[in-house]
Design a protein around this motif. Structure first.
Motif, PDB file in Angstrom:
ATOM      1  N   THR A  11     131.280 -13.604 -32.068  1.00  0.00           N
ATOM      2  CA  THR A  11     132.262 -12.597 -31.670  1.00  0.00           C
ATOM      3  C   THR A  11     131.570 -11.275 -31.395  1.00  0.00           C
ATOM      4  O   THR A  11     131.792 -10.632 -30.372  1.00  0.00           O
ATOM      5  N   GLU A  63     139.077 -19.295 -34.717  1.00  0.00           N
ATOM      6  CA  GLU A  63     138.333 -18.118 -34.264  1.00  0.00           C
ATOM      7  C   GLU A  63     136.949 -18.493 -33.787  1.00  0.00           C
ATOM      8  O   GLU A  63     136.373 -19.470 -34.242  1.00  0.00           O
ATOM      9  N   THR A  64     136.428 -17.676 -32.905  1.00  0.00           N
ATOM     10  CA  THR A  64     135.071 -17.913 -32.422  1.00  0.00           C
ATOM     11  C   THR A  64     134.074 -17.652 -33.531  1.00  0.00           C
ATOM     12  O   THR A  64     134.188 -16.687 -34.241  1.00  0.00           O
ATOM     13  N   PHE A 105     132.207 -16.375 -19.389  1.00  0.00           N
ATOM     14  CA  PHE A 105     132.383 -16.124 -20.821  1.00  0.00           C
ATOM     15  C   PHE A 105     133.734 -15.473 -21.073  1.00  0.00           C
ATOM     16  O   PHE A 105     134.429 -15.804 -22.027  1.00  0.00           O
ATOM     17  N   ILE A 107     131.320  -9.264 -27.864  1.00  0.00           N
ATOM     18  CA  ILE A 107     131.821  -7.889 -27.708  1.00  0.00           C
ATOM     19  C   ILE A 107     130.703  -6.992 -27.179  1.00  0.00           C
ATOM     20  O   ILE A 107     130.910  -6.179 -26.278  1.00  0.00           O
ATOM     21  N   PRO A 113     141.016 -12.625 -31.873  1.00  0.00           N
ATOM     22  CA  PRO A 113     139.786 -13.371 -31.635  1.00  0.00           C
ATOM     23  C   PRO A 113     140.022 -14.844 -31.334  1.00  0.00           C
ATOM     24  O   PRO A 113     139.116 -15.519 -30.865  1.00  0.00           O
ATOM     25  N   VAL A 121     136.632 -16.878 -23.612  1.00  0.00           N
ATOM     26  CA  VAL A 121     137.062 -16.048 -24.745  1.00  0.00           C
ATOM     27  C   VAL A 121     138.550 -15.753 -24.650  1.00  0.00           C
ATOM     28  O   VAL A 121     139.300 -15.895 -25.611  1.00  0.00           O
ATOM     29  N   MET A 153     138.313  -8.751 -22.224  1.00  0.00           N
ATOM     30  CA  MET A 153     137.596  -9.574 -23.194  1.00  0.00           C
ATOM     31  C   MET A 153     137.356  -8.811 -24.485  1.00  0.00           C
ATOM     32  O   MET A 153     137.594  -9.328 -25.585  1.00  0.00           O
ATOM     33  N   VAL A 154     136.888  -7.569 -24.357  1.00  0.00           N
ATOM     34  CA  VAL A 154     136.589  -6.785 -25.549  1.00  0.00           C
ATOM     35  C   VAL A 154     137.859  -6.586 -26.371  1.00  0.00           C
ATOM     36  O   VAL A 154     137.871  -6.747 -27.598  1.00  0.00           O
ATOM     37  N   LEU A 209     138.861  -9.838 -28.107  1.00  0.00           N
ATOM     38  CA  LEU A 209     137.988 -10.164 -29.240  1.00  0.00           C
ATOM     39  C   LEU A 209     138.303  -9.280 -30.434  1.00  0.00           C
ATOM     40  O   LEU A 209     138.178  -9.698 -31.586  1.00  0.00           O
TER      41      LEU A 209
END
Lengths: 418, 316, 424
Positions: free
Chosen positions: A117, B315-316, B227, A121, B307, B231, B299-300, B303
């Motif tokens: 994660t 969760e990842t 990605f 990020i 998540p 995600v 994405m940010v 996450l």
């Protein structure tokens, strides 16, 4: 006196080396190379505060390096104009402050979890900053970046920093200070707790350390040193462009740190020196340096995941027990097929680069003092044979090395129990 | 305006389905093996170059059949002889292995096919506009891409839900240790999934290389966006990857048409601030310029706040 | 740790020695600082071969100053400004005093600053910077330097030429501007708007869009916008994939517009775009490979074929930079005129120099060191028809001139206040 030497000998040696090096390598290129190495060492060590000590794999560490550089450059221009009373020697601190500010914000946002994660990020933040760098030309200077002049009136040492050698010594001093600070940080409770959070965040939480807070602190401190490295970058090159915040810079610091080895404090130093040297010198020797670089990296990941420092430190007990002479013949044995394999691969790669990039593929090519035609089947055949044969003997020799190692480690263990 | 909306929808569907073909393989690999495969887009690039090479030799249609399995085989070999050896050093080493691999593949492509784009034209059979609506044409090739990717989606769905191997894969997605304990050969399943995912990426490359440009930088431009898809969609969820692909493509496509900036937004609520200084550009960036960076922001945010992704199970 | 350090030091020492070969007195070395590895290496490598070829031709004619030969020394800067500065140091170490570079205004800007600072700090061993492709107007305006000479027309000059052509085409009524979202793209957009307003106030600018640099995969949404705006002409400064994808997406949607580009015929573009550009993709250059047929210039045809035979990898990467020939031959002429290889003397000789190229007279304007040369707008055309004899990159596509713009018509006023050293 001896105790003092034992404790601080390595630091004295480092100072001595930093002082003496530019006296041996006097050419302008070497001094520029050494300056860049100094910057890279700080940057790589700060990255290892994340990856090695905090267990955070970042794909966007260059953001803090670049932001530090940009802010330092803006500050430098204000110093030159006389509106900012900071002596130029302290400019890296400005970069560091920029790193801290950005690190606090992004660090808090991204450190709720470690591992994938966090990595994703950091990748996203890196892409965002890199993309906006081109969209915000008044801060990042657009494609041409921001230019400054490091020769300003306000200095505390009396140097003018017009000459590269003066800048080198400034970088060296900052490098030594930063390395010492980062080393001391690993000895503080924070450094220890960061290790604990890396290894087992749940347990660390149980004994009362909030993992996120610890990670954020570690992240911010790493961002400080990255920013300071960026500040030195601004002084050294007198120009900073958007690519310093980009993915390539982030990737290259990751490779430096990993190849050097994340497990030991001095690993990233080795990595920074080696990779900087490769990037700046190898490119002049061969077109194929990127490929060699990639192969080296994959090879390290596959066979030496602890990096250069890991390889060195594995031998420390052997060295202390004076058993190196037992290992050396086996190493000699394995070095030969490795060399043959490498030469074979090198011939193949260089032939292909000659065919695709040389002025005229029909021209004969020169390699290791031998001149031959790239189309000649002999060269192709030879390189393939060398690779296959090298690989065959490599596997044989590897078992010999493994045998010797188990012998040596048996002896070592025996030594311990006795 | 209607014309603009219809064509934007169609185009975002084409791009979205291409993204799905890429991300479906990646999400399977990621959720089963925990490996964030940075070389996935490189397999896509290899697919494009293989497709180009084979189609110059014997034509596009054979290339469409031959190139993806070749890429899949290459992927399987990489898993067997590279990734599996690195597995014991942990996820970071695996991830870095794929980073290095992407690096080597890019240099290799540079070396073999040169550094500039190659000519990889639309096959003659598909080089015509399939329909014209309000003066705008929609090319047959785009329709063909849509067709192929929908077919792949159906086939994939069928394999995963209706076949034995599909059920094992599904089980291995969530409980790999358990599947191993039940006596299935999990490493072989891994190799199969890795190879299969690479083959899908290769197929995306064969048809995407024509649609976009076949050049050594094509992997790097598409890599990060994939990605984002997995995600946002959520780990291990094919449906999530599907929805996220379409969503991201739609965001990118439609943001182009919205020419408002932050200062316009403020003006809407009555604030008319003239901001100077080094950040003044921030105010005049129009939303239409930000289309392709919006996914990263998305994405940010995902996450940080969810998540699991849109449809993920864990969760990842 | 110490042993490894020592070892790497020894390697450094060894390689430093290697990189310092003895200077030969009878050669004039030119440092070519451009990308030779990585993504941009294709373009950088082609440029290197162009210089090699021109140096070879000059040397075959006996060199300059009674036998001094040119030697091109390549330095790989990976298109990075800071790497370029380090490579510049390496070039200085080798005693090189003439450098040339073209890819990337960021690099050129950094080099101009570095050369200025070097020459200020080392007035006895100055450097000369010959720029063959970095076209930010500032380099010959507010940022101009005595030590910098530009052989390519800058952004505003090229746009002036394009808008001059548009002025003469009454059927152009609606223009759409699409550019990359960074300084260069914004400069193109701003200048195009200003010039169109001045030259053709009746033209409606129906769109002014910026795309993120190198991030867009499918241009069809942009094409849909162009379609919806009813534009008949598109002006774009986009290069690389951002341009090829635009033209390809336009073809897919049946968009019927004329594109005016800077880099439409650039290295790699014909391969990426192919037939999609025929008849619609126009680019502005100082030379193209079918010019010799149009102007029936046998000598230039031989020049082009000579390069093709030896350097182009069987026509895969044909001759492109006409201006590199101008740069090298003008440099040789300036050395003869100055009777010296001292950069300062060469710079004074180059200032205001007039020179006859195969396609007309060019002048190195003294007040800003900008070469004023005739430009051509050419369009993609199928090879084998009429004057389109040669094709580019083995694609079957060549170029056809649609307009020649005389040198004087491309000249733009400059704001340069040149600071010259003392002539002595």
């Amino acid at each position: 006196m001896i105790i003092f030497l034992k404790k601080f000998g390595i630091w004295l040696a480092a100072v001595l080396i930093c002082v003496v090096l530019p006296l041996i390598f006097r050419s302008g290129f070497s001094i520029s190379l050494l300056s860049q190495m100094g910057i890279a060492i700080i940057f790589a060590l700060s990255y290892n505060m994340l990856l090695g000590q905090g267990g955070m794999l970042s794909f966007g560490h260059a953001v803090y390096y670049g932001l530090g550089g940009f802010l330092a450059m803006h500050a430098l221009n204000r110093i030159g104009a006389g509106t900012l009373p900071i002596p130029i020697e302290l400019l890296p601190l400005v970069g560091g402050v920029a790193g801290v500010l950005a690190g606090l914000v992004f660090g808090w946002l991204s450190t709720a979890r470690a591992s994938t994660t966090f990595a994703l990020i950091s990748l996203g933040i890196g892409e965002l900053i890199a993309a906006s760098a081109l969209m915000l030309p008044s801060f990042f200077g657009g494609e041409q970046g921001i230019i400054g002049d490091r020769v300003v009136k306000l200095t505390i040492t009396g140097f003018r920093f017009g000459k590269q050698i003066e800048v080198y010594y400034l970088i060296a001093v900052w490098m030594l200070i930063c390395v010492a600070l980062m080393y001391l940080l690993t000895q503080t409770p924070l450094g220890r707790v960061a290790n604990a959070v890396r290894d087992n965040p749940e347990r660390a939480a149980f004994i009362g350390y909030a993992p996120r807070t610890v990670r954020t602190l570690q992240f911010t401190l790493a961002a400080f040193f990255a920013g300071a490295a960026g500040g030195l970058f601004a002084i050294n090159y007198e120009i900073i462009t958007a690519e310093t915040v980009g993915a390539q810079a982030s990737g290259s610091v990751l490779m430096m740190t990993y190849i050097g080895g994340v497990g030991h404090f001095f690993g990233p130093i080795l990595g920074a020196i080696l990779i900087t040297f490769m990037q700046l010198s190898l490119a002049g020797v061969t077109h194929a340096w990127l490929l060699y670089f990639g192969l080296l990296f994959v090879g390290m990941v596959m066979w030496a995941p602890n990096g250069l420092s890991g390889i060195i430190m594995v031998h420390e007990p052997v060295w202390k027990a004076r058993l190196m002479k037992r290992l050396l013949p086996a190493y000699g044995l394995i070095a030969l097929p490795c060399l043959i394999m490498f030469l074979g691969a090198m011939i193949l790669i260089e032939i292909n680069y000659h065919l695709s990039l040389s002025i005229n593929p029909e021209n004969p090519m020169h390699l290791l003092g031998i001149t031959f035609r790239a189309q000649s089947p002999v060269a192709w055949g030879l390189s393939l044979v060398m690779m296959v044969a090298g690989f065959f003997f490599f596997r044989k020799a590897r078992s010999v090395v493994q045998e010797r190692w188990s012998e040596v480690s048996q002896t070592l263990k025996g030594g311990l129990t006795r | 305006m209607l014309e603009y909306i219809i064509f934007s929808l169609l185009n975002s569907l084409v791009l979205g389905m291409l993204l799905f073909m890429l991300s479906s393989g990646l999400t399977l690999i990621f959720s089963m093996m925990g490996v964030l495969n940075f070389a996935h887009a490189s397999f896509y690039m290899l697919g494009a170059y293989f497709g180009y090479q084979i189609s110059t030799a014997i034509g596009f249609w054979p290339a469409l059949i031959i190139a993806p399995p070749l890429v899949g085989l290459f992927g399987a070999l990489v898993e067997r002889y590279g990734l599996r050896n690195v597995h014991k050093y942990g996820h970071v080493a695996e991830l870095l292995f794929t980073v290095g691999l992407a690096f080597i593949i890019e240099e290799g492509v540079n070396l073999i096919w040169g550094r500039n784009a190659v000519t990889y034209p639309i096959p003659k059979l598909l080089d015509f506009p399939i329909f014209t609506l309000f003066n705008t044409e929609f090319s047959a090739y785009r329709m063909f891409m849509l067709f192929i990717s929908v077919a792949i989606f159906i086939a994939l769905y069928w394999i995963l839900t209706r076949t034995r191997i599909g059920l094992i894969i599904q089980a291995a997605l969530t409980h790999p240790q358990m599947v191993n304990a039940l006596g299935h050969n999990v490493p072989a399943v891994f190799m199969l999934v890795f190879g299969g995912g690479s083959a899908l990426a290769g197929l995306a490359g064969v048809i995407g290389g024509i649609f976009l440009v076949t050049e050594p930088a094509m992997a790097a431009t598409l890599g990060p966006i994939v990605f984002v898809v997995i995600v946002v969609g959520g780990m291990g969820s094919l449906t999530g990857a599907f929805v996220a692909s379409l969503l991201l493509a739609a965001i990118q496509t439609f943001a182009v048409g919205i020419e408002y900036s932050l200062s316009d937004l403020l003006a809407l609520v009555g604030i008319r601030a003239e901001v100077g200084g080094i950040l003044k550009d921030l105010w005049r960036i129009q939303l239409s310029h930000t289309g392709p960076i919006l996914p990263y922001l998305f994405m940010v945010l995902i996450l940080m706040f969810r998540p699991k992704g849109l449809m993920g199970k864990r969760e990842t | 740790m110490k042993t490894t350090l020592m070892r790497s030091l020894l390697i450094i020492a060894f390689l430093t020695l290697l990189s310092l070969p003895a200077m030969a007195a009878d050669t004039i070395k030119i440092a070519y600082i451009d990308p030779l590895s990585g993504a941009m290496a294709g373009v950088g490598d082609a440029g290197y071969k162009h210089f090699q070829y021109n140096a070879e031709l000059l040397n075959a004619k006996g060199g300059v100053l009674g036998g001094k030969k040119f030697e091109i020394v390549p330095f790989d800067n990976k298109t990075s400004p800071q790497d370029s500065l380090i490579q510049l140091k390496a070039a200085i170490d080798q005693g090189i005093q003439i450098i040339t570079q073209g890819n990337g205004s960021s690099v050129a800007g950094a080099l101009i600053e570095a050369v200025n600072k070097h020459n200020e700090r080392n007035p006895d061993k100055p450097l000369l910077f010959l720029n063959y492709a970095a076209i930010t107007p500032a380099f010959t305006n507010e940022q101009c330097s005595f030590w910098h000479f530009r052989f390519d027309a800058h952004v505003d000059m090229k746009l002036a030429a394009i808008t001059n052509y548009i002025k003469s085409q009454p059927n152009i009524k609606k223009v759409y501007l699409i550019n990359q979202d960074y300084v260069f793209g914004h400069a193109v957009s701003d200048s195009a708007k200003a010039m169109l307003k001045e030259k053709r106030p009746d033209i409606e600018i129906v769109g002014d869009t910026f795309t993120p640099l190198g991030k867009v995969k499918d241009f069809s949404p942009y094409v849909a916008q162009i379609q919806a705006s009813g534009a008949d002409t598109v002006i774009t400064g986009n290069w690389g994939a951002d341009m090829s994808l635009l033209v390809k997406a336009g073809k897919d949607a049946g968009l019927k517009v004329q594109y005016f580009t800077f880099y439409g015929s650039g290295l790699g573009a014909p391969k990426a775009i192919g037939d999609a550009g025929v008849g619609v993709l126009n680019s502005i250059t100082e030379w193209h490979l079918d010019l010799n047929q149009e102007e029936k210039n046998k000598e230039d045809e031989e020049f082009f074929l000579g390069y093709n035979k030896k350097y182009s990898n069987n026509g895969d990467v044909p001759y492109y930079y006409g201006r590199i020939r101008t740069e090298m031959t003008m440099l040789a002429a300036a050395i003869e005129k100055a009777k010296s290889t001292d950069p300062k003397a060469i710079a004074f000789a180059l200032e205001g120099m007039e020179y006859q190229t195969p396609y007309g007279k060019v002048i190195m304007r003294a007040e800003d060191h900008q070469l004023i040369q005739p430009l051509y707008i050419s369009t993609y055309a199928k090879a084998g028809e009429g004057t389109v004899k040669y094709d580019s990159e083995n694609t079957g596509i060549g170029f056809k001139t649609i307009k020649r713009i005389e040198a004087a018509d491309t000249a733009m006023p400059t704001t340069c206040k040149m600071v010259r050293p003392e002539k002595k």
